[in-house]
Design a protein around this motif. Structure first.
Motif, PDB file in Angstrom:
ATOM      1  N   UNK A 261      -9.595   2.392 -39.180  1.00  0.00           N
ATOM      2  CA  UNK A 261      -9.732   3.149 -37.912  1.00  0.00           C
ATOM      3  C   UNK A 261      -9.794   3.710 -37.663  1.00  0.00           C
ATOM      4  N   UNK A 262     -11.328   4.490 -36.704  1.00  0.00           N
ATOM      5  CA  UNK A 262     -11.384   5.872 -36.237  1.00  0.00           C
ATOM      6  C   UNK A 262     -12.324   6.106 -35.275  1.00  0.00           C
ATOM      7  N   UNK A 263     -12.265   7.537 -35.330  1.00  0.00           N
ATOM      8  CA  UNK A 263     -12.621   7.280 -33.970  1.00  0.00           C
ATOM      9  C   UNK A 263     -14.514   6.990 -33.789  1.00  0.00           C
ATOM     10  N   UNK A 264     -15.003   6.803 -32.798  1.00  0.00           N
ATOM     11  CA  UNK A 264     -16.729   6.085 -32.320  1.00  0.00           C
ATOM     12  C   UNK A 264     -17.190   7.523 -33.188  1.00  0.00           C
ATOM     13  N   UNK A 265     -17.394   8.601 -32.643  1.00  0.00           N
ATOM     14  CA  UNK A 265     -17.777   9.668 -33.383  1.00  0.00           C
ATOM     15  C   UNK A 265     -17.762  10.150 -34.195  1.00  0.00           C
TER      16      UNK A 265
ATOM     17  N   UNK B  15      -0.110   3.520 -31.266  1.00  0.00           N
ATOM     18  CA  UNK B  15       0.079   4.610 -30.624  1.00  0.00           C
ATOM     19  C   UNK B  15      -0.780   5.425 -31.447  1.00  0.00           C
ATOM     20  N   UNK B  16      -1.034   4.936 -32.556  1.00  0.00           N
ATOM     21  CA  UNK B  16      -1.787   5.581 -33.863  1.00  0.00           C
ATOM     22  C   UNK B  16      -3.300   5.355 -33.436  1.00  0.00           C
ATOM     23  N   UNK B  17      -3.906   4.029 -32.920  1.00  0.00           N
ATOM     24  CA  UNK B  17      -5.297   4.342 -32.659  1.00  0.00           C
ATOM     25  C   UNK B  17      -5.594   4.778 -31.654  1.00  0.00           C
ATOM     26  N   UNK B  18      -4.781   4.993 -30.145  1.00  0.00           N
ATOM     27  CA  UNK B  18      -4.694   5.648 -29.516  1.00  0.00           C
ATOM     28  C   UNK B  18      -5.474   7.276 -29.648  1.00  0.00           C
TER      29      UNK B  18
ATOM     30  N   UNK C 188      -8.137  13.006 -34.247  1.00  0.00           N
ATOM     31  CA  UNK C 188      -7.610  13.410 -34.615  1.00  0.00           C
ATOM     32  C   UNK C 188      -7.238  12.432 -35.803  1.00  0.00           C
ATOM     33  N   UNK C 189      -8.083  12.233 -37.164  1.00  0.00           N
ATOM     34  CA  UNK C 189      -7.100  11.256 -37.961  1.00  0.00           C
ATOM     35  C   UNK C 189      -7.625   9.897 -38.239  1.00  0.00           C
ATOM     36  N   UNK C 190      -7.185   9.378 -38.508  1.00  0.00           N
ATOM     37  CA  UNK C 190      -7.369   8.099 -39.298  1.00  0.00           C
ATOM     38  C   UNK C 190      -6.132   7.316 -39.219  1.00  0.00           C
ATOM     39  N   UNK C 191      -6.202   5.298 -39.194  1.00  0.00           N
ATOM     40  CA  UNK C 191      -5.302   5.189 -39.491  1.00  0.00           C
ATOM     41  C   UNK C 191      -5.491   4.153 -40.574  1.00  0.00           C
ATOM     42  N   UNK C 192      -5.328   3.261 -41.053  1.00  0.00           N
ATOM     43  CA  UNK C 192      -5.137   1.854 -42.239  1.00  0.00           C
ATOM     44  C   UNK C 192      -4.476   0.064 -41.268  1.00  0.00           C
ATOM     45  N   UNK C 193      -5.000  -0.788 -40.951  1.00  0.00           N
ATOM     46  CA  UNK C 193      -4.312  -1.799 -41.310  1.00  0.00           C
ATOM     47  C   UNK C 193      -4.947  -2.612 -41.140  1.00  0.00           C
ATOM     48  N   UNK C 194      -4.250  -4.222 -41.287  1.00  0.00           N
ATOM     49  CA  UNK C 194      -5.588  -5.934 -41.028  1.00  0.00           C
ATOM     50  C   UNK C 194      -6.481  -5.623 -39.853  1.00  0.00           C
TER      51      UNK C 194
ATOM     52  N   UNK D 135      -5.935  -4.167 -30.872  1.00  0.00           N
ATOM     53  CA  UNK D 135      -5.866  -3.316 -30.183  1.00  0.00           C
ATOM     54  C   UNK D 135      -7.256  -2.259 -30.423  1.00  0.00           C
ATOM     55  N   UNK D 136      -8.236  -2.913 -29.951  1.00  0.00           N
ATOM     56  CA  UNK D 136      -9.670  -2.858 -29.810  1.00  0.00           C
ATOM     57  C   UNK D 136      -9.931  -1.454 -28.323  1.00  0.00           C
ATOM     58  N   UNK D 137     -10.303  -0.845 -28.608  1.00  0.00           N
ATOM     59  CA  UNK D 137     -11.061   0.345 -27.248  1.00  0.00           C
ATOM     60  C   UNK D 137     -12.282   0.790 -28.114  1.00  0.00           C
ATOM     61  N   UNK D 138     -12.310   0.945 -27.205  1.00  0.00           N
ATOM     62  CA  UNK D 138     -14.562   2.256 -26.712  1.00  0.00           C
ATOM     63  C   UNK D 138     -14.823   3.112 -27.801  1.00  0.00           C
ATOM     64  N   UNK D 139     -13.584   3.843 -27.017  1.00  0.00           N
ATOM     65  CA  UNK D 139     -14.067   4.901 -28.230  1.00  0.00           C
ATOM     66  C   UNK D 139     -13.277   5.167 -29.542  1.00  0.00           C
ATOM     67  N   UNK D 140     -13.208   3.523 -30.499  1.00  0.00           N
ATOM     68  CA  UNK D 140     -12.872   3.881 -31.863  1.00  0.00           C
ATOM     69  C   UNK D 140     -13.940   2.428 -32.359  1.00  0.00           C
TER      70      UNK D 140
END
Length: 243
Positions: A122-126, A173-176, A182-188, A195-200
Motif C-alpha cells: 500500500x502506497x500513496x496515490x502519487x 493508522x498505517x494506511x492513513x 510517508x512510507x509504505x505498508x504491506x498487508x493482505x 481500509x480503502x482510501x482515495x489517496x492510496x
C-alpha cells in the motif's frame, strides 16, 4: 313411617373413602417410544444464535446468507475479532466458531483451511511505485516500511528503512500515514480493501508473505449448529448427508 330406614340416598355411584388410592396409569410396554413434545423434534438444533467470530478482512458473506436461508429460527451473530482475540475467543466459548488468520496456536481446535491471501504493497496515490502492475521486494529498496502493532504478516523486507516515529497501533493508522506520502505498508489484500482510501493505491507483492485463512472450532465441544455451518462452508446442500 313403618318399613322405612334412615340412611344416605342412593346415587348409583360408589363413593371412595378418604383412604382410597386413585388408579395409576399402566406403565409403558417394553420397547415402546416415549413421545416428544411437538415443539422439540429429535433433529432440532439447540435454540439461540450461532456465534461466528472473524478477523478483520474475512468475508463470510455468502455463508451468512446461506445460513439465513437455511436456519431462519437460529440467527447467526457475527462477532469481529482482532488477531490477538481470535484463538482465545474460541477456547473461552465466546464464539462457537471463528474465521482466523494463520499461523496461530490451534491446539485443541479443529481446523479447516479456507483460502490463502496474497500480500500487497500500500502506497500513496502519487508514489512512483504505482507505475508497475506488481512489485517485488527489490522494488522496495530504500522505502520506509511501516509495520503496525496489529501486523498479521510478520513482514520484513531487506533494503527497506524503519520509520523514525513510534510504532503505529493499527493497520488503519498505517494506511492513513501512507496516504500522506510517508512510507509504505504491506498487508493482505482483504485489509487493503477494508481500509480503502482515495489517496492510496495498492499493488501485489510478487514474492511477499501470504496469509492463510481458516475456520476453527473447539475439539472438545460438540454442537449441531457448528456442524451445520461446516456443511455450508463445505458446500453441502440442505438435503445432503454429513460427510
Amino acid at each position: 313411617m313403618a318399613g322405612h330406614r334412615k340412611g344416605r340416598p342412593a346415587t348409583g355411584r360408589k363413593n371412595p373413602g378418604r383412604g382410597s388410592t386413585p388408579a395409576r396409569p399402566a406403565p409403558p410396554r417394553a420397547g415402546a417410544r416415549t413421545a416428544r413434545p411437538a415443539d422439540a423434534p429429535a433433529d432440532q438444533p439447540r435454540p439461540g444464535p450461532f456465534r461466528l467470530g472473524a478477523v478483520a478482512g474475512a468475508t463470510p458473506g455468502k455463508w451468512i446468507d446461506t445460513w439465513s436461508e437455511r436456519m431462519p429460527r437460529n440467527p447467526l451473530e457475527f462477532i469481529p475479532l482482532s488477531a490477538e482475540e481470535q484463538i482465545p475467543a474460541v477456547h473461552a466459548a465466546l464464539v462457537d466458531a471463528a474465521i482466523v488468520r494463520l499461523p496461530a496456536d490451534t491446539g485443541g481446535l479443529h481446523v479447516i483451511r479456507l483460502y490463502t491471501e496474497e500480500s500487497v504493497v500500500v502506497c500513496a496515490r502519487e508514489s512512483h511505485l504505482t507505475v508497475a502492475d506488481e512489485l517485488s521486494a527489490a522494488d522496495l529498496a530504500g522505502e520506509t516500511l511501516i509495520v503496525p502493532a496489529d501486523d498479521v504478516l510478520d513482514v520484513s523486507v531487506p533494503g527497506t528503512v524503519a520509520p523514525r516515529f513510534p510504532r503505529l497501533e493499527t493497520t488503519e493508522d498505517a494506511i492513513a500515514t501512507v496516504a500522506t506520502g510517508v512510507g509504505i505498508t504491506i498487508v493482505p489484500m482483504s485489509l487493503a480493501r477494508l481500509h480503502r482510501r482515495k489517496d492510496v493505491e495498492h499493488r501485489p507483492l510478487r514474492d511477499g508473505p501470504t496469509s492463510p485463512v481458516a475456520l476453527v472450532w473447539s475439539a472438545e465441544r460438540e454442537d449441531p449448529l457448528v456442524d451445520t455451518f461446516i456443511g455450508i462452508v463445505r458446500g453441502r446442500t440442505a438435503r445432503s448427508s454429513r460427510g
